[in-house]
Design a protein around this motif. Structure first.
Motif, mmCIF file in Angstrom:
data_model
loop_
_atom_site.group_PDB
_atom_site.id
_atom_site.type_symbol
_atom_site.label_atom_id
_atom_site.label_comp_id
_atom_site.label_asym_id
_atom_site.label_seq_id
_atom_site.Cartn_x
_atom_site.Cartn_y
_atom_site.Cartn_z
ATOM 1 N N PRO A 98 4.659 16.272 3.433
ATOM 2 C CA PRO A 98 5.144 15.241 2.201
ATOM 3 C C PRO A 98 6.482 15.666 1.889
ATOM 4 O O PRO A 98 6.979 16.557 1.707
ATOM 5 N N PHE A 99 7.532 14.559 1.651
ATOM 6 C CA PHE A 99 8.936 14.610 1.364
ATOM 7 C C PHE A 99 9.732 15.316 2.428
ATOM 8 O O PHE A 99 10.992 15.660 1.821
ATOM 9 N N LEU A 127 0.882 -1.165 0.017
ATOM 10 C CA LEU A 127 0.042 0.011 0.025
ATOM 11 C C LEU A 127 0.770 1.296 0.049
ATOM 12 O O LEU A 127 1.021 2.184 -0.778
ATOM 13 N N PHE A 128 1.579 1.321 0.793
ATOM 14 C CA PHE A 128 2.791 2.258 0.968
ATOM 15 C C PHE A 128 3.346 2.573 -0.593
ATOM 16 O O PHE A 128 3.595 3.863 -1.009
ATOM 17 N N ASP A 129 3.890 1.766 -0.985
ATOM 18 C CA ASP A 129 4.670 1.909 -2.533
ATOM 19 C C ASP A 129 3.765 2.336 -3.375
ATOM 20 O O ASP A 129 4.188 3.046 -4.416
ATOM 21 N N ALA A 148 2.116 9.501 -5.573
ATOM 22 C CA ALA A 148 2.368 10.813 -5.235
ATOM 23 C C ALA A 148 3.526 11.295 -6.203
ATOM 24 O O ALA A 148 3.548 12.637 -6.402
ATOM 25 N N LYS A 149 4.375 10.581 -6.349
ATOM 26 C CA LYS A 149 5.499 11.183 -7.053
ATOM 27 C C LYS A 149 5.257 11.529 -8.654
ATOM 28 O O LYS A 149 5.912 12.382 -9.359
ATOM 29 N N ARG A 208 4.786 10.135 2.860
ATOM 30 C CA ARG A 208 4.221 9.977 4.048
ATOM 31 C C ARG A 208 4.987 10.593 5.113
ATOM 32 O O ARG A 208 4.547 10.393 6.287
ATOM 33 N N ALA A 209 5.873 11.628 4.737
ATOM 34 C CA ALA A 209 6.844 12.203 5.870
ATOM 35 C C ALA A 209 5.801 12.735 6.840
ATOM 36 O O ALA A 209 4.668 13.278 6.456
ATOM 37 N N HIS A 210 5.942 12.413 8.198
ATOM 38 C CA HIS A 210 5.137 13.091 9.261
ATOM 39 C C HIS A 210 5.763 13.335 10.387
ATOM 40 O O HIS A 210 6.592 12.732 10.720
#
Length: 201
Positions: free
Chosen positions: A162-163, A111-113, A119-120, A190-192
Motif C-alpha cells: 500500500p502507497f 469502488l476504488f475511491d 484506507a487513508k 492498492r499499489a501492488h
C-alpha cells in the motif's frame, strides 16, 4: 380438454425447472470448491489454508477454517472462465470490503475511491508489509474435478505494498521484459507489484 389442460400444466411446470436446476448444478460441491481453490496456493501452504467458496445462493462463505496465513477463494460460478486465488490473511479486510461494496452495486472507480478514502482515514486496515495474492485464471480455462486439474489457465502473482511508488521500490510502472515485475496503482492504497510469468506452451 382434460388432456390438453394436463399437457399445458406439465409444460408450465417443466419450463420452470431448468432455471432452478441450473442454479443448483452451477455451484460445485464443497469438496470440489476446496480442491480447486487450493490450486492457487503454494503447495506447502495448502493443507492448512482457509478456504472461501459459494453457497447455494451464490454467497461467499467459509468452507474450511485454516491455521496458517493463507486464505484461498474458490471459482465464482457466476463469472465466465475460471479463477481461483490465494492471499495473505492480512489482505482479508481489503478483500472483504470489496465483496461488500460489490454487493451494494459498487464497481470500478467508485469502488476504488471508497476503499482509497477509507484506507487513508484508517477505517480500512491495509497490510503494513508486502502481502501476496496468487491467481490461477483463464478466460477459457476448464477445471476437471475428477483429476483436480485446470487447463488453459495462467498463474500470476500480485504483491500488495500500500502507497508504494516507483521511486520507493525502484520498479517501473510498466513491464519492461516479459514476466518482469512492475508496480501498478502506485501511490494508492492498492499499489501492488505485478508479476506475470509467460504462459506455458
Amino acid at each position: 380438454m382434460r388432456y390438453s389442460s394436463l399437457i399445458f400444466a406439465f409444460a408450465v411446470v417443466a419450463a420452470s425447472l431448468p432455471a432452478a436446476c441450473t442454479q443448483a448444478q452451477s455451484i460445485p460441491n464443497k469438496e470440489q470448491q476446496i480442491s480447486a481453490a487450493l490450486l492457487a496456493a503454494p503447495e506447502p501452504e495448502r493443507a492448512e489454508a482457509t478456504v472461501l467458496g459459494y453457497d447455494a445462493q451464490g454467497k461467499v462463505v467459509t468452507l474450511r477454517e485454516g491455521t496458517n496465513s493463507q486464505i484461498c477463494r474458490a471459482d465464482d460460478p457466476n463469472q465466465p472462465g475460471f479463477e481461483v486465488v490465494c492471499y495473505h490473511k492480512d489482505l482479508e479486510p481489503f478483500m472483504a470490503r470489496g465483496r461488500a461494496l460489490r454487493e451494494e452495486g459498487k464497481n470500478g472507480r467508485e469502488l476504488f475511491d471508497i476503499r482509497e478514502a477509507e484506507a487513508k482515514a484508517g477505517t480500512l486496515k491495509m497490510p503494513t508489509h508486502p502481502a501476496t495474492l496468487h491467481i490461477l485464471a483463464g478466460a477459457d480455462a476448464q477445471y476437471d474435478p475428477a483429476t483436480n486439474q485446470v487447463t488453459g489457465a495462467n498463474y500470476r502473482y500480485v504483491v500488495y505494498i500500500p502507497f508504494a511508488t516507483a521511486a520507493s521500490t525502484g520498479l517501473p510502472e510498466r513491464p519492461t521484459v516479459p514476466g518482469g515485475p512492475w508496480i501498478m496503482d502506485p501511490g494508492t492504497h492498492r499499489a501492488h507489484i505485478m508479476i506475470t510469468p509467460p504462459a506455458q506452451e
